[in-house]
Design an enzyme around this catalytic site. Structure first.
Site, PDB file in Angstrom:
ATOM      1  N   HIS A 109      18.768   1.939  38.424  1.00 36.25           N
ATOM      2  CA  HIS A 109      17.767   1.122  37.741  1.00 36.25           C
ATOM      3  C   HIS A 109      18.392   0.548  36.474  1.00 36.25           C
ATOM      4  CE1 HIS A 109      14.302   3.373  39.871  1.00 36.25           C
ATOM      5  NE2 HIS A 109      14.488   2.186  40.419  1.00 36.25           N
TER       6      HIS A 109
ATOM      7  N   HIS B 117       9.096  -2.420  42.713  1.00 34.70           N
ATOM      8  CA  HIS B 117       9.500  -2.158  44.098  1.00 34.70           C
ATOM      9  C   HIS B 117       9.545  -0.654  44.406  1.00 34.70           C
ATOM     10  CE1 HIS B 117      13.221  -1.942  41.817  1.00 34.70           C
ATOM     11  NE2 HIS B 117      13.818  -1.371  42.840  1.00 34.70           N
TER      12      HIS B 117
ATOM     13  N   ARG C 282      12.786   8.417  51.781  1.00 33.63           N
ATOM     14  CA  ARG C 282      12.277   8.930  53.064  1.00 33.63           C
ATOM     15  C   ARG C 282      13.324   8.791  54.162  1.00 33.63           C
ATOM     16  NH1 ARG C 282      10.256   7.061  57.558  1.00 33.63           N
ATOM     17  NH2 ARG C 282      10.154   4.914  56.868  1.00 33.63           N
TER      18      ARG C 282
ATOM     19  N   ASP D 271      15.393   5.640  36.972  1.00 29.11           N
ATOM     20  CA  ASP D 271      14.877   5.749  35.609  1.00 29.11           C
ATOM     21  C   ASP D 271      13.444   6.249  35.713  1.00 29.11           C
ATOM     22  OD1 ASP D 271      14.037   5.550  33.014  1.00 29.11           O
ATOM     23  OD2 ASP D 271      14.714   3.487  32.729  1.00 29.11           O
TER      24      ASP D 271
ATOM     25  N   GLY E 104      18.089  -4.728  44.224  1.00 30.94           N
ATOM     26  CA  GLY E 104      17.039  -3.826  44.706  1.00 30.94           C
ATOM     27  C   GLY E 104      15.702  -4.510  44.965  1.00 30.94           C
TER      28      GLY E 104
ATOM     29  N   ASP F 120      17.595  -2.236  48.447  1.00 29.96           N
ATOM     30  CA  ASP F 120      17.251  -0.855  48.809  1.00 29.96           C
ATOM     31  C   ASP F 120      17.023  -0.756  50.318  1.00 29.96           C
ATOM     32  OD1 ASP F 120      17.247  -0.149  46.087  1.00 29.96           O
ATOM     33  OD2 ASP F 120      15.112  -0.547  45.885  1.00 29.96           O
TER      34      ASP F 120
ATOM     35  N   ASP G  23       9.761   0.391  48.010  1.00 31.26           N
ATOM     36  CA  ASP G  23      11.098   0.328  48.609  1.00 31.26           C
ATOM     37  C   ASP G  23      11.925   1.558  48.243  1.00 31.26           C
ATOM     38  OD1 ASP G  23      10.531  -2.230  49.627  1.00 31.26           O
ATOM     39  OD2 ASP G  23      11.177  -3.169  47.762  1.00 31.26           O
TER      40      ASP G  23
END
Length: 124
Positions: A8, A88, A97, A81, A56, A61, A91
């Site tokens: 981030h 997002h 996951r 962060d 991202g 991502d 995402d």
């Protein structure tokens, strides 16, 4: 071995410092680094060879998650962060996951990232 790096905005400097601290390991020929766009650009500016995906928020991502699902990316170093909100977030959760589903280690801070990189040296 393909490793993905993501950071981030508030953690990009930390990621570059982490990469520099581990420069000898990460410059081994067997390590290939992919990254989201902006993080990859920062890593390139520091002298690392990186294959950049989209940024991202623009889908980077998701691109990395797809590579995890395909069995191409074997480790993800994602300096999140936790004190900032991210548009997002969906995402980000999807990437976490996918790593869990495919049993791919993911580090979300410097301490866990260092443990993962140290494990590479033990396996070599």
């Amino acid at each position: 071995m393909e490793i993905a790096i993501i950071a981030h905005d508030g953690k990009k400097v930390d990621m570059v410092q982490f990469l520099n601290k581990n420069i000898d390991l990460l410059r081994l020929e067997k390590i290939k680094i992919i990254a989201t766009g902006t993080t990859g650009g920062k890593a390139e500016n520091a002298g690392f060879k990186v294959r950049k995906m989209l940024s991202g928020p623009m889908g980077g991502d998701a691109q990395i998650a797809a590579r995890v699902a395909e069995g191409k990316t074997k480790m993800v170093l994602f300096f999140k962060d936790p004190l900032a909100s991210h548009a997002h977030e969906v995402d980000i959760n999807m990437l976490l996951r996918v790593c869990d589903v495919h049993n791919v280690p993911i580090a979300t801070n410097e301490a866990s990232a260092q443990l993962l990189l140290n494990a590479i040296t033990l396996l070599s």
